[in-house]
Scaffold this motif. Structure first.
Motif, PDB file in Angstrom:
ATOM      1  N   UNK A 125     -23.593  29.342  20.896  1.00  0.00           N
ATOM      2  CA  UNK A 125     -23.099  29.618  19.549  1.00  0.00           C
ATOM      3  C   UNK A 125     -22.060  28.607  19.086  1.00  0.00           C
ATOM      4  N   UNK A 126     -21.564  27.793  20.006  1.00  0.00           N
ATOM      5  CA  UNK A 126     -20.588  26.763  19.643  1.00  0.00           C
ATOM      6  C   UNK A 126     -21.246  25.685  18.790  1.00  0.00           C
ATOM      7  N   UNK A 127     -20.451  25.071  17.910  1.00  0.00           N
ATOM      8  CA  UNK A 127     -20.962  23.982  17.071  1.00  0.00           C
ATOM      9  C   UNK A 127     -21.072  22.664  17.831  1.00  0.00           C
ATOM     10  N   UNK A 143     -18.227  17.653  28.539  1.00  0.00           N
ATOM     11  CA  UNK A 143     -17.296  18.764  28.746  1.00  0.00           C
ATOM     12  C   UNK A 143     -15.851  18.323  28.527  1.00  0.00           C
ATOM     13  N   UNK A 144     -15.513  17.147  29.033  1.00  0.00           N
ATOM     14  CA  UNK A 144     -14.147  16.632  28.874  1.00  0.00           C
ATOM     15  C   UNK A 144     -13.802  16.462  27.396  1.00  0.00           C
ATOM     16  N   UNK A 145     -14.795  16.098  26.591  1.00  0.00           N
ATOM     17  CA  UNK A 145     -14.587  15.890  25.158  1.00  0.00           C
ATOM     18  C   UNK A 145     -14.838  17.152  24.338  1.00  0.00           C
ATOM     19  N   UNK A 146     -14.785  18.301  25.019  1.00  0.00           N
ATOM     20  CA  UNK A 146     -14.923  19.609  24.357  1.00  0.00           C
ATOM     21  C   UNK A 146     -16.268  19.793  23.660  1.00  0.00           C
ATOM     22  N   UNK A 177     -37.135  26.423  27.297  1.00  0.00           N
ATOM     23  CA  UNK A 177     -35.932  26.819  28.025  1.00  0.00           C
ATOM     24  C   UNK A 177     -34.779  25.901  27.640  1.00  0.00           C
ATOM     25  N   UNK A 178     -33.672  26.491  27.241  1.00  0.00           N
ATOM     26  CA  UNK A 178     -32.452  25.742  26.954  1.00  0.00           C
ATOM     27  C   UNK A 178     -31.437  26.096  28.033  1.00  0.00           C
ATOM     28  N   UNK A 179     -31.077  25.084  28.805  1.00  0.00           N
ATOM     29  CA  UNK A 179     -30.257  25.298  30.001  1.00  0.00           C
ATOM     30  C   UNK A 179     -28.951  24.532  29.855  1.00  0.00           C
ATOM     31  N   UNK A 180     -27.855  25.234  29.973  1.00  0.00           N
ATOM     32  CA  UNK A 180     -26.541  24.632  29.803  1.00  0.00           C
ATOM     33  C   UNK A 180     -25.882  24.440  31.171  1.00  0.00           C
ATOM     34  N   UNK A 181     -25.710  23.202  31.635  1.00  0.00           N
ATOM     35  CA  UNK A 181     -25.001  22.979  32.895  1.00  0.00           C
ATOM     36  C   UNK A 181     -23.499  23.148  32.674  1.00  0.00           C
ATOM     37  N   UNK A 182     -22.894  24.010  33.453  1.00  0.00           N
ATOM     38  CA  UNK A 182     -21.475  24.310  33.286  1.00  0.00           C
ATOM     39  C   UNK A 182     -20.632  23.528  34.283  1.00  0.00           C
ATOM     40  N   UNK A 183     -19.378  23.352  33.959  1.00  0.00           N
ATOM     41  CA  UNK A 183     -18.447  22.720  34.893  1.00  0.00           C
ATOM     42  C   UNK A 183     -17.976  23.759  35.897  1.00  0.00           C
TER      43      UNK A 183
END
Length: 207
Positions: free
Chosen positions: A37-39, A64-67, A81-87
């Protein structure tokens, strides 16, 4: 000129393999749709032939570092499939909360073949603190995909497709209430030792 144009079109079609979106396709989100949902979501193209796994890993961290929030898209059969790799800095990072996998192995206890992934995912998500080597809760459970630095986007795609397919099977037994949190890491490449000197065979070592 016409022949050149046809070649360019063919290359573009190959490059965009799996990228087409059909309105009738099912769309699945990992960990879940709320994370998208983030822009600031930015797609990383796994089909780009000019990047290897190490570059993908660095790009994920850079975003991720750059938000910004990176994600991958994989189309298989009738599902996108939309896959978000997290830190790994969200409080999930303790080793017992992480189930590490490579293309052919699972890094838990003494190790398992990747064919045992369903059994290990089930144990990981349903552990609830019973076994100190596994996640303390389903909410804290984390899967880390570890590949060779020179692996390709296609290698990562195969690993993620296998992981999401097996996770979906487990999630159906939980009324689709589980979330698949995915992290990335890579094997460091250790260069081979230098060859012995050419005249080494002629050296006599006295004892």
């Amino acid at each position: 000129m016409k022949k050149l144009l046809l070649i360019i079109i063919a290359i573009n079609l190959l490059y965009c393999k799996g990228k087409a979106f059909d309105e009738n396709q099912k769309v699945k989100y990992y960990p879940s749709e709320k994370y998208f949902e983030s822009n600031g979501v930015v797609e990383i193209d796994l089909y780009n032939p000019n990047i290897n796994f190490k570059k993908i890993y660095r790009r994920v961290n850079e975003l991720h570092v750059n938000d910004s929030t990176p994600y991958f898209e994989i189309t298989h059969d009738d599902t996108l499939r939309r896959i978000m790799p997290l830190r790994n800095d969200w409080g999930h990072g303790s080793s017992y909360n992480i189930l590490g996998i490579s293309k052919d192995s699972i890094w838990k206890e003494n190790g398992y073949p990747i064919t045992e992934l369903y059994k290990l995912l089930k144990k990981h998500y349903e552990n609830c603190g019973k076994n100190p080597q596994y996640s303390i809760s389903a909410e804290k459970a984390w899967v880390e995909v570890e590949l060779d630095t020179n692996a390709t986007g296609s290698d990562l795609e195969k690993a993620l497709l296998n992981l999401t397919n097996i996770f979906d099977k487990l999630n159906r037994t939980h009324a689709d209430t589980l979330e698949l949190k995915v992290g990335l890491s890579y094997f460091s490449q250790i260069p081979p030792p230098p060859p012995p000197p050419k005249d080494a065979e002629n050296i006599n070592i006295g004892i």
